[in-house]
Design an enzyme around this catalytic site. Structure first.
Site, short mmCIF file in Angstrom:
data_model
loop_
_atom_site.label_atom_id
_atom_site.label_comp_id
_atom_site.label_asym_id
_atom_site.label_seq_id
_atom_site.Cartn_x
_atom_site.Cartn_y
_atom_site.Cartn_z
N ASN A 1 -1.41 28.17 13.10
CA ASN A 1 -1.30 27.85 11.64
C ASN A 1 -1.73 26.60 11.19
OD1 ASN A 1 0.07 28.62 8.79
ND2 ASN A 1 1.10 26.87 9.66
N TYR B 1 -13.43 22.55 4.84
CA TYR B 1 -12.49 23.42 4.91
C TYR B 1 -12.92 24.91 5.10
CZ TYR B 1 -8.19 26.03 3.74
OH TYR B 1 -7.05 26.84 3.76
N THR C 1 6.32 23.09 10.13
CA THR C 1 7.38 22.23 9.23
C THR C 1 7.41 22.81 7.74
OG1 THR C 1 5.42 20.51 8.71
CG2 THR C 1 6.90 20.28 10.65
N ARG C 2 6.48 23.50 7.34
CA ARG C 2 6.73 23.96 5.88
C ARG C 2 5.78 24.94 5.30
NH1 ARG C 2 3.86 18.76 2.60
NH2 ARG C 2 1.92 18.61 3.55
N SER D 1 -8.39 31.64 6.08
CA SER D 1 -8.34 31.66 4.63
C SER D 1 -9.38 32.15 3.97
CB SER D 1 -8.48 30.15 4.02
OG SER D 1 -8.64 29.87 2.59
#
Length: 248
Positions: A89, A155, A14-15, A141
């Site tokens: 993603n 994370y 979405t972004r 990441s």
């Protein structure tokens, strides 16, 4: 048109990085199934992709729910009769120290970042194995490779898990002509970074050898490479896209 006649699934589209990936794949000839939790943003992206001349379907749902992966993959097979590319993603980050972090937050980050990637891989792989072809890209990441104080331990741990999952699947799937790779973005200009103070932005920039933040398009271009035939002899790799902040 590096992906002519290919069918791609992109989660978290979405972004930011996910949106850039979806548009880049469409611009290179792929039909898309896009996933996210914000219906309005998904619909806007779907219309933008259709303007490129490519077909696009949208599925709203949380990747932490295994049923979302089932719905997305089944839609790809039922509508397009195949699925060539999977880009995992979707992900979230929280910023808290180990002692401040709630166990609920720890589980939520792992459920989305790591478990969600596993659910989509397990659901998509039987179809890729049957076709003896597939390209999977897991967006990870640099936090998977080096600790960062401004990220919660959940994370980094979740992304380290994604990196291992990438390598493990690369070994298992190699005999079926399925490439599994990862992209490890560093500091990238997104909605989150736009909220940084000038002081913090300068601190971040001072640690980047190229002295600039990356863009979602920088990451999308790397994903395009890994989903195209240009990467046919690459599998099990996690490519750093971080301006040199972490090198290996």
């Amino acid at each position: 048109m590096l992906l002519q006649n290919q069918v791609a699934v992109v989660t978290g589209a979405t972004r930011g990085i996910g949106r850039a990936i979806a548009i880049t794949l469409a611009n290179n000839g792929a039909s898309l199934i896009i996933n996210g939790t914000n219906k309005d943003r998904l619909q806007k992206l779907m219309l933008e992709i259709e303007e490129t001349g490519q077909k696009c379907l949208m599925i709203t749902g949380d990747v932490a729910d295994p049923k979302t992966a089932e719905e997305v993959v089944e839609t790809a097979i039922n509508y397009f009769y195949k699925m060539d590319i999977l880009v995992n993603n979707a992900g979230i980050n929280m910023r808290s120290s180990t002692l401040e972090m709630d166990l609920e937050d720890w589980n939520k980050v792992l459920d989305i970042n790591l478990n969600g990637s596993l659910y989509f891989c397990k659901t998509a792989l039987p179809y890729m194995i049957k076709n003896r072809y597939g390209k999977i890209v897991n967006v990870s990441s640099t936090a998977a490779k080096t600790a960062h104080k401004n990220a919660a331990p959940s994370y980094g741990a979740s992304k380290a898990g994604v990196d291992y999952l990438t390598r493990h699947l690369a070994i298992e799937m190699s005999e079926y002509n399925i490439n599994v790779n990862g992209v490890n973005p560093g500091p990238v200009e997104t909605d989150m970074s736009s909220q940084w103070t000038d002081e913090y932005r300068q601190q971040v920039l001072s640690k980047i050898p190229l002295q600039k933040l990356g863009t979602p398009q920088n990451v999308a271009d790397t994903v395009l490479f890994l989903t195209s035939e240009m990467s046919d002899f690459i599998t099990g790799e996690t490519i750093n896209v971080n301006g040199g902040t972490y090198m290996n």
